[in-house]
Design an enzyme around this catalytic site. Structure first.
Site, PDB file in Angstrom:
ATOM      1  CD  GLU A 248      39.893  42.180  26.719  1.00 39.37           C
ATOM      2  OE1 GLU A 248      41.031  41.673  26.774  1.00 39.37           O
ATOM      3  OE2 GLU A 248      38.985  41.920  27.527  1.00 39.37           O
TER       4      GLU A 248
ATOM      5  NE  ARG B 227      26.416  40.170  30.388  1.00 39.35           N
ATOM      6  CZ  ARG B 227      27.681  39.766  30.480  1.00 39.35           C
ATOM      7  NH1 ARG B 227      28.202  39.474  31.664  1.00 39.35           N
ATOM      8  NH2 ARG B 227      28.434  39.674  29.411  1.00 39.35           N
TER       9      ARG B 227
ATOM     10  CE  LYS C 117      34.097  39.864  23.477  1.00 38.40           C
ATOM     11  NZ  LYS C 117      35.180  40.871  23.614  1.00 38.40           N
TER      12      LYS C 117
END
Length: 786
Positions: free
Chosen positions: A54, A280, A290
């Site tokens: 994104e 992850r 983020k």
């Protein structure tokens, strides 16, 4: 695949030939799945992957793992890999991030076969939505967001069907068309899939497909679309439109796989892609959220997204890391289903291993001490030929190194009263200057304050050949010629966080409280050898005995600037196990040697035999981190304090964290390192933090006062006025003051830069010295900012 998609996306029909049978010798569970699919002839013998970030921030080291996996599998199996921007949230996305992502992927060494955006697919996505409504598989719901949440039920209770669920398809189609035309306000209705409100997987309880964002402006589509698809709706269909065969996602999307498959089937997608989840990347001493990285940038905790301490690819790149090192690290981490935390020492080891054969060796003196070689003739300069690489690296390069009467050595390489085992220069001792002569110190010159300002030495004229018998020497030290050495600024970067687990999630201490105060130290008066003249930004060198360094973009020919990439060996290796004995920062910077191995995880064998049973109990039964369990188990004081605190009601992990991290730090260096409070007081502080009576930041001040013997936590909070600020009356003056001081940020926020909310929260927290209730501040700011 429906015919409409073939017309809209003809590139999907152009596929490469199947890979050769012996493609991809590497192994992990995802590659085994791909091999099995190829052997079974699934997807027509094709392999197509995608990397779908994104564009709402900069890529970090966690993204590198996904990039290497997706592009790597496509390469290994002669397939395709697309780069796709998942840009369905107009409020957070920006062209700046799109361009940065493309640049980072290229820098990492990969090229995409197709560049796409989810916003490319808004029209066909809407067509799918219309077909789902017509087929009775979706409906427009007018419940509010809070009502939808309440109707969804819980993990143990089924959800309730919305009153709108059984409305006629034509009515939903009419409402959907009005949503599409921008006639309905934000929040008035949503499009939901009609699946099963009693499904065990709550993702299947009529998930949202579209929401209204009438006032938002998309960075590519402008205001063309007043409605936007949700991730679950857009992601799987975007994969299908591109002909992706294997959709690789991290484990948090495991529960989304069921809705992924349902939507593809409901849309009539032939040969649908397969979603596969993997763990992850999580790193010690690192935050990869983020949102939290954005906080650090906006609050000034770092100098920007490319700050060399940041785990962003921009930061790692500026620090001097190579893409080859990052790819090697991702290979070493591997791909598994098990979620584990990787020691950041493994990344540092990969960086050292890569630079060892690439970085030329040079001499640099960080804290210069003047040395006059009195036996060397005035004005004479001898140019020595110094190899740029050690013998074990088969690279013949060398550089000229001028030797003259006056040189600089490291201030720490001389001791007037050397301790036992000291192997550097001292009065009457002989050392070899690296690549040059053996010198002996004959005199120490001091200023009026008694500070050493100069050494007077003599050299051994027959000692230039290292093979010659130069007599007994204490060791070898590095140096720089005084007249031709270049002045340089050296930025000594270290880990951004001082705790191995800074991001402990909800209920844990604020991650910012673990920021390492020594993560950057600037040395302004360094001297480097003259061969570095003209070194360009990005060039990398090994400063012998100091570490690996890169030329920073701030560097100029007149003022060289070097960033430390990584030390020669891990100075943190002993910290978790022996925090009291950690070397001072200045001493760590002088350490040199071999053994460039990643930090070893603490296991039972690393614990004192008498404490091993206790260690196992704390680690396995109480869930403590290994370093916390060892600290508590091996020290009777800490063990007793932990037991008292947990008996008084403190959560085990919270009590251990305060003891193993904060208490150890507070007691370090004290003449009588005994805490002046009991476990009940610690439990009281933990309870006050959990109840929101005091913020984590303020609690650290309270804890330090407790260690100093100032009393119990509640009394300290009252005496110092450290209670948490909450409520309109307490917070309003601080909020209004911050807003009044930042009109341009308010304008940017209202223009769509809603991520600035974190900036405003940080400013209020700073203004209140961390005492404000962050959640209450955020809620108040959201209302004030509209």
């Amino acid at each position: 695949m429906p015919a409409a998609f073939r017309v809209a996306f003809p590139f999907l029909m152009d596929r490469p030939d199947p890979p050769p049978p012996d493609a991809a010798a590497r192994g992990d569970f995802i590659r085994e799945i791909v091999r099995a699919d190829l052997a079974a002839g699934r997807h027509g013998g094709r392999v197509a992957t995608r990397f779908p970030p994104e564009p709402n921030g900069y890529l970090h080291i966690g993204h590198a793992k996904s990039i290497c996996l997706n592009f790597g599998i496509a390469r290994e199996f002669a397939g395709l890999c697309n780069l796709r921007m998942d840009d369905t949230n107009p409020e957070t996305e920006d062209l700046e991030y799109v361009e940065a992502i493309q640049d980072d992927v290229r820098w990492l060494g990969f090229a995409w076969d197709g560049m796409f955006h989810a916003s490319d697919y808004f029209e066909p996505l809407y067509e799918v939505a219309v077909r789902l409504v017509r087929a009775g598989k979706a409906y427009v719901d007018e419940l509010s967001e809070d009502e939808i949440r309440a109707y969804r039920g819980t993990v143990t209770e089924p959800g309730r069907e919305s009153p709108c669920r059984d409305r006629p398809a034509e009515e939903s189609l009419a409402l959907l068309a009005r949503m599409r035309r921008g006639e309905l306000p934000d929040g008035s209705c949503v499009l939901r899939a009609k699946i099963d409100m009693a499904a065990e997987n709550m993702k299947m309880r009529d998930p949202l497909l579209y929401r209204i964002r009438r006032e938002a402006e998309h960075y590519r589509r402008g205001r063309e679309w007043p409605i936007y698809p949700l991730y679950d709706f857009a992601h799987g269909l975007s994969d299908a439109f591109e002909g992706i065969t294997h959709s690789l996602c991290t484990l948090e999307f495991e529960n989304n796989r069921e809705i992924y498959d349902w939507l593809l089937a409901a849309a009539g997608i032939e040969d649908p892609p397969r979603q596969i989840e993997f763990a992850r990347l999580a790193l010690t001493y690192t935050v990869l959220s983020k949102r939290k990285l954005l906080q650090l940038v906006e609050e000034g905790g770092v100098a920007g997204w490319d700050d060399p301490r940041m785990p962003t690819l921009r930061g790692l790149r500026r620090r001097g890391c190579t893409p080859e090192a990052i790819r090697a690290f991702c290979d070493a981490v591997g791909v598994t289903k098990a979620q584990t935390v990787v020691d950041v020492g493994l990344l540092e080891h990969a960086i050292r291993d890569d630079l060892n054969a690439k970085a030329p060796r040079v001499l640099a003196v960080l804290r210069p001490l003047r040395v006059v070689v009195e036996s060397w003739p005035e004005g004479r300069v001898e140019t020595l030929d110094a190899p740029s690489f050690p013998r074990e690296i088969p690279r013949p390069e060398s550089r000229p190194l001028p030797f003259e009467r006056v040189v600089y050595i490291e201030r720490d390489d001389f001791s007037e009263a050397p301790p036992k085992g000291y192997k550097r220069l001292a009065p009457g001792r002989r050392v070899r200057l690296r690549h040059a002569y053996v010198v002996e110190c004959r005199e120490v010159v001091k200023d009026e304050r008694g500070e050493i300002v100069e050494l007077r030495c003599v050299h051994d004229a027959g000692s230039l050949d290292p093979g010659a018998d130069a007599g007994r020497i204490a060791g070898t030290i590095h140096w720089a010629p005084a007249s031709s050495a270049l002045p340089a600024e050296v930025r000594l970067y270290d880990r951004l966080f001082a705790d191995p687990e800074p991001d402990r999630g909800k209920g844990g201490p604020d991650f910012r409280s673990f920021l390492n105060p020594d993560s950057l130290r600037v040395v302004a008066g360094a001297r480097v050898e003259p061969s570095l003249a003209g070194a360009a930004p990005g060039e990398r060198f090994q400063f012998e005995r100091h570490g690996y360094f890169a030329v920073d973009p701030d560097s100029t020919p007149e003022r060289l600037v070097f960033n430390r990439i990584v030390a020669l060996r891990d100075p943190w290796a002993r910290r978790p196990a022996e925090p009291e004995k950690a070397a001072p920062a200045a001493a760590r910077d002088q350490e040199a040697g071999k053994g460039e191995k990643p930090e070893k995880a603490i296991d039972v064998d690393d614990v004192a035999p008498a404490a091993r049973e206790r260690f196992r109990d704390l680690r396995d039964e109480h869930g403590l981190l290994p370093h916390e369990a060892r600290t508590v188990a091996e020290d009777e004081r800490y063990s007793r304090l932990f037991d008292e605190a947990t008996a008084a009601g403190a959560v085990s992990r919270a009590a251990a964290s305060w003891i193993a991290n904060d208490l150890v730090r507070e007691l370090r260096g004290r003449p009588s390192p005994t805490p002046l409070f009991d476990g009940a007081a610690l439990a009281e502080l933990v309870a006050m933090v959990e109840a929101g009576e005091v913020t984590t930041t303020a609690a650290r001040e309270v804890f330090a006062a407790m260690v100093a013997g100032e009393g119990g936590p509640r009394a300290i909070v009252e005496a110092r006025g450290l209670g948490a600020l909450a409520g309109e009356a307490a917070l309003a003056p601080h909020v209004e003051s911050v807003l009044a001081a930042h009109p341009s940020q308010i304008e940017a926020y209202r223009a769509g830069k809603t991520a600035l909310l974190g900036f405003f929260v940080g400013q209020v927290m700073k203004a209140t010295a961390g005492r404000a209730d962050a959640a209450a501040v955020q809620e108040m700011l959201a209302k004030r900012l509209g």
